[in-house]
Design a protein around this motif. Structure first.
Motif, mmCIF file in Angstrom:
data_model
loop_
_atom_site.group_PDB
_atom_site.id
_atom_site.type_symbol
_atom_site.label_atom_id
_atom_site.label_comp_id
_atom_site.label_asym_id
_atom_site.label_seq_id
_atom_site.Cartn_x
_atom_site.Cartn_y
_atom_site.Cartn_z
ATOM 1 N N GLU A 142 1.105 -6.295 9.997
ATOM 2 C CA GLU A 142 0.559 -7.605 10.365
ATOM 3 C C GLU A 142 -0.227 -7.571 11.668
ATOM 4 O O GLU A 142 -0.889 -8.545 12.032
ATOM 5 C CB GLU A 142 1.681 -8.657 10.461
ATOM 6 C CG GLU A 142 2.718 -8.386 11.536
ATOM 7 C CD GLU A 142 3.890 -7.552 11.047
ATOM 8 O OE1 GLU A 142 4.952 -7.601 11.676
ATOM 9 O OE2 GLU A 142 3.734 -6.854 10.014
ATOM 10 N N LYS A 292 -3.619 -11.755 8.416
ATOM 11 C CA LYS A 292 -3.349 -10.735 7.392
ATOM 12 C C LYS A 292 -4.668 -10.071 7.043
ATOM 13 O O LYS A 292 -5.733 -10.493 7.507
ATOM 14 C CB LYS A 292 -2.719 -11.363 6.145
ATOM 15 C CG LYS A 292 -3.602 -12.315 5.369
ATOM 16 C CD LYS A 292 -2.890 -12.835 4.138
ATOM 17 C CE LYS A 292 -3.801 -13.690 3.266
ATOM 18 N NZ LYS A 292 -4.242 -14.925 3.899
ATOM 19 N N THR A 363 -4.746 0.782 5.197
ATOM 20 C CA THR A 363 -3.499 0.406 4.524
ATOM 21 C C THR A 363 -3.409 0.885 3.078
ATOM 22 O O THR A 363 -2.309 0.974 2.535
ATOM 23 C CB THR A 363 -3.316 -1.122 4.543
ATOM 24 O OG1 THR A 363 -4.486 -1.752 3.976
ATOM 25 C CG2 THR A 363 -3.119 -1.628 5.962
ATOM 26 N N ARG A 364 -4.536 1.195 2.448
ATOM 27 C CA ARG A 364 -4.495 1.544 1.020
ATOM 28 C C ARG A 364 -4.728 3.014 0.716
ATOM 29 O O ARG A 364 -4.636 3.412 -0.430
ATOM 30 C CB ARG A 364 -5.506 0.685 0.246
ATOM 31 C CG ARG A 364 -5.153 -0.789 0.233
ATOM 32 C CD ARG A 364 -5.860 -1.499 -0.889
ATOM 33 N NE ARG A 364 -5.715 -2.944 -0.777
ATOM 34 C CZ ARG A 364 -6.291 -3.809 -1.590
ATOM 35 N NH1 ARG A 364 -7.042 -3.383 -2.593
ATOM 36 N NH2 ARG A 364 -6.123 -5.109 -1.420
ATOM 37 N N GLU A 449 6.074 -13.400 2.287
ATOM 38 C CA GLU A 449 6.437 -11.977 2.400
ATOM 39 C C GLU A 449 7.275 -11.499 1.220
ATOM 40 O O GLU A 449 7.487 -10.287 1.040
ATOM 41 C CB GLU A 449 7.208 -11.737 3.704
ATOM 42 C CG GLU A 449 8.602 -12.312 3.773
ATOM 43 C CD GLU A 449 8.638 -13.815 4.080
ATOM 44 O OE1 GLU A 449 9.737 -14.390 4.117
ATOM 45 O OE2 GLU A 449 7.545 -14.396 4.297
ATOM 46 N N ALA A 453 4.427 -5.849 -1.290
ATOM 47 C CA ALA A 453 3.193 -5.196 -0.871
ATOM 48 C C ALA A 453 2.879 -3.977 -1.728
ATOM 49 O O ALA A 453 1.752 -3.489 -1.737
ATOM 50 C CB ALA A 453 3.269 -4.800 0.592
ATOM 51 N N GLU A 454 3.869 -3.458 -2.453
ATOM 52 C CA GLU A 454 3.641 -2.332 -3.350
ATOM 53 C C GLU A 454 4.668 -2.371 -4.473
ATOM 54 O O GLU A 454 5.698 -3.024 -4.369
ATOM 55 C CB GLU A 454 3.720 -1.008 -2.590
ATOM 56 C CG GLU A 454 5.037 -0.790 -1.867
ATOM 57 C CD GLU A 454 5.048 0.493 -1.064
ATOM 58 O OE1 GLU A 454 6.152 0.977 -0.753
ATOM 59 O OE2 GLU A 454 3.963 1.013 -0.742
ATOM 60 N N SER A 476 -1.579 -13.621 -1.760
ATOM 61 C CA SER A 476 -1.064 -12.284 -2.098
ATOM 62 C C SER A 476 -1.657 -11.216 -1.195
ATOM 63 O O SER A 476 -2.851 -11.245 -0.885
ATOM 64 C CB SER A 476 -1.386 -11.948 -3.560
ATOM 65 O OG SER A 476 -1.010 -10.618 -3.857
ATOM 66 N N PRO A 477 -0.850 -10.235 -0.791
ATOM 67 C CA PRO A 477 -1.379 -9.137 0.031
ATOM 68 C C PRO A 477 -2.134 -8.089 -0.763
ATOM 69 O O PRO A 477 -2.661 -7.144 -0.192
ATOM 70 C CB PRO A 477 -0.105 -8.540 0.643
ATOM 71 C CG PRO A 477 0.946 -8.778 -0.379
ATOM 72 C CD PRO A 477 0.601 -10.107 -1.010
ATOM 73 N N ARG A 478 -2.194 -8.225 -2.092
ATOM 74 C CA ARG A 478 -2.797 -7.193 -2.941
ATOM 75 C C ARG A 478 -3.364 -7.818 -4.207
ATOM 76 O O ARG A 478 -3.084 -8.999 -4.508
ATOM 77 C CB ARG A 478 -1.758 -6.128 -3.299
ATOM 78 C CG ARG A 478 -0.464 -6.716 -3.811
ATOM 79 C CD ARG A 478 0.637 -5.686 -3.890
ATOM 80 N NE ARG A 478 0.506 -4.824 -5.044
ATOM 81 C CZ ARG A 478 1.541 -4.445 -5.803
ATOM 82 N NH1 ARG A 478 2.775 -4.834 -5.499
ATOM 83 N NH2 ARG A 478 1.360 -3.668 -6.825
#
Length: 628
Positions: A142, A292, A363-364, A449, A453-454, A476-478
């Motif tokens: 974050e 984010k 991050t990816r 949260e 995230a995965e 959504s984070p993804r």
């Protein structure tokens, strides 16, 4: 993370010393390069017989040429060795290079100065993978957007101050070259001191064998990155920004002198407003993204780069002054505020474009391969910047004016952006979601949260309007694979949007049993690949505002794919323009008013063996409460 905490990173040892190490490096690079380009632009005959436009495009090209040759090796070194030690090594190297440059200044020897340009290019090549691989190791997820924003702000403020000081010192009579030589050595020492405060940062792959075959390793890096499509296209987007920026910035010395008829202070002014714009845009990213990683800002940035680049062409052609002016007299000329606004806004939107791309790459990509991924990106950056220098030299040689160069760059930017976003629809989806929550609605996400995230999971949500999916995407984070009624795919705009976002069409057994079965196969495949899949188990939009019975499809999904199910509840969308609430369309459009409040509540994961339609419906109902 609050806005103040973004700046609080500067007071922490895990970030502050590294920030200043990077800052002084960028400052010194540009102090030296700008002093050299200014003296060659305004006093070229004393140093070389080359044309001023050629030399001001050639020097940036020589600076970034080492990125092509040494980036692959630099990425391997950053993955193999501890990063604080590498940072100190690079700072010692910088001090030696600036000593060589000082000899060139004092003896009036151009080839020594050009050698120092190449040397500083090597210095920056070695430090680049360290810079962006260091942040994910020291910052929390974050904090990455804020940390990247600060690094980009610091980089461009360093560039700005270095360019200003370089342009001011070099024209100081009679000790200009002496002042530049002393200043570059002094700044190198400051950077070296800061590097000794950088905390130890372990190597992610200490057993890596470094290949000295930079050609083979370069291709290996790029091929590895290509396997991760979103990361590779983010790398291409990043490199395109440096093409755009390099082409624009390289014209500023001659643009300010020959087109705007300004002295060196006008050149400094243009650099100032551009760098202030980049710094402002970089810092605003954290606030605009909701703290984010928000890649929806990337299309927004590209739109601004094209619009203000095009307007800079028209504003430049409207400039009528033909008298030599300094910065103070320049700003009083007709049409100058428009030129300055265009340049500062190109900087602001450039910040919006570049910061989320860096965070996405960090991050990816594979954590053990992050430095080599950054190195691969630096190779692409170098190739794009060399291409920018080459394009500028060719077009100017063919008689194009600098404003026409600005126009061509802006149009190319629009075409490149459209191509990249068509290949990765996630950018467009996130952009639409970001626009929706920034302009039309105020969306509060409760317990966001809980969206993983995965890893694979199924999201289930009540279905209120045609914008439900976009609101969920924003939280959504993804990326999410949505399961949508096949009829939506026949709608002109919505159908194209969801097709490009890889939504999965589904039909009832009565309408199309083959399509229904194929949908379940596609869902299982997506979950097998570790994706998030979102379904609306009611099977249709609510016509009453109440949650309808959840169909049995969810049970079939979790029976085949043993993944957790996460209940979601949308609140506040009933009565939306694109909902089925009774009433005139015009009345619904304005009923909630501008900036209406919405909420998305996220529940705790439900184990697949417990995920019955009845239980999930009850959990969604409890999350939604009485607020429709």
């Amino acid at each position: 993370m609050s806005q103040s905490s973004q700046f609080s990173l500067l007071s922490q040892r895990r970030f502050g010393p590294f920030f200043w190490t990077q800052f002084f490096g960028a400052f010194n690079d540009n102090l030296f390069k700008t002093a050299l380009m200014v003296i060659l632009a305004y006093d070229a005959l004393s140093w070389t017989t080359l044309d001023a436009s050629t030399i001001t495009n050639l020097i940036p090209g020589l600076f970034i040429l080492p990125y092509v040759v040494f980036s692959a090796t630099a990425g391997q070194l950053a993955d193999k060795f501890e990063k604080a030690g590498l940072a100190r090594f690079v700072k010692w190297m910088e001090l030696v290079i600036m000593a060589i440059a000082a000899a060139g200044w004092m003896t009036h020897t151009l080839w020594l100065l050009v050698a120092a340009v190449v040397g500083m290019g090597i210095h920056s090549t070695l430090f680049g993978p360290v810079k962006y691989a260091y942040l994910p190791q020291q910052l929390k997820p974050e904090e990455l957007v804020g940390g990247n924003g600060l690094i980009e702000m610091g980089t461009f403020v360093g560039i700005l101050l270095g360019e200003i000081l370089g342009a001011v010192l070099i024209v100081h009579k009679p000790f200009g070259v002496e002042l530049v030589a002393g200043a570059t050595i002094a700044v190198s020492i400051f950077g070296l001191i800061a590097s000794y405060r950088v905390p130890r940062t372990p190597a992610p792959e200490p057993d890596l064998k470094v290949s000295l075959n930079f050609v083979a390793e370069s291709f290996r890096n790029l091929n590895f990155s290509r396997k991760n499509r979103p990361v590779f296209l983010a790398m291409l987007g990043n490199s395109w920004f440096w093409f755009y920026g390099a082409l624009i910035l390289a014209q500023f010395p001659v643009y300010s002198k020959d087109f705007l008829h300004g002295d060196h202070s006008v050149f400094v002014l243009l650099l100032t407003v551009f760098s202030v714009g980049i710094g402002t845009g970089s810092l605003l990213c954290e606030r605009l993204s909701g703290h984010k990683i928000e890649i929806g800002l990337v299309p927004f940035g590209s739109i601004g780069l094209s619009l203000f680049g095009i307007d800079l062409y028209f504003a430049s052609n409207a400039y009528a002054n033909t008298q030599i002016v300094d910065a103070l007299a320049f700003v009083s000329q007709a049409g100058v505020p428009r030129i300055l606004i265009d340049i500062v806004m190109i900087g602001v939107f450039g910040g919006f474009f570049i910061v989320p791309l860096f965070a996405l790459i960090q991050t990816r990509c594979d954590p053990k391969h992050i430095s080599r991924t950054i190195a691969g990106m630096n190779i692409l950056n170098a190739l794009f910047m060399v291409a920018a220098a080459g394009l500028a030299i060719v077009l100017l040689g063919q008689g194009f004016t600098i404003p026409q160069l600005f126009l061509i760059t802006a149009i190319l930017n629009a075409l490149v952006a459209a191509y990249i976003f068509s290949l990765v629809p996630e950018f467009l989806m996130r952009f639409l979601a970001w626009i929706l929550i920034q302009t039309v609605h105020r969306v509060k996400v409760v317990d966001g949260e809980r969206i993983p995230a995965e890893g694979a999971a199924v999201l289930v949500c009540n279905h209120v309007s045609y914008v439900d999916a976009i609101v969920i995407v924003a939280a959504s984070p993804r990326p999410i694979r949505f399961v949508m009624d096949h009829k939506i795919f026949k709608m002109p705009l919505m159908g194209w949007l969801f097709r490009t976002a890889k939504a999965i069409p589904i039909a009832s057994a009565k309408d199309d049993p083959f399509l229904m079965e194929r949908a379940f196969v596609d869902i299982a495949q997506a979950l097998h690949e570790g994706d998030l899949v979102c379904i609306f188990p009611e099977g249709k939009l609510t016509r009453t505002g109440q949650i309808s019975e959840f169909k049995g499809g969810i049970a079939k999904i979790v029976a085949r794919s043993k993944v957790p199910v996460i209940p979601l509840a949308l609140r506040g969308l009933w009565g939306h323009l694109l909902s089925h609430r009774n009433g005139h369309l015009f009345e619904r459009a304005f009923k909630a008013g501008l900036r209406s409040r919405l909420s998305l509540a996220v529940g705790l994961p439900v184990a697949p063996e417990d995920a019955t339609p009845e239980l999930l419906q009850q959990k969604v109902q409890d999350l939604r409460g009485k607020w429709k």
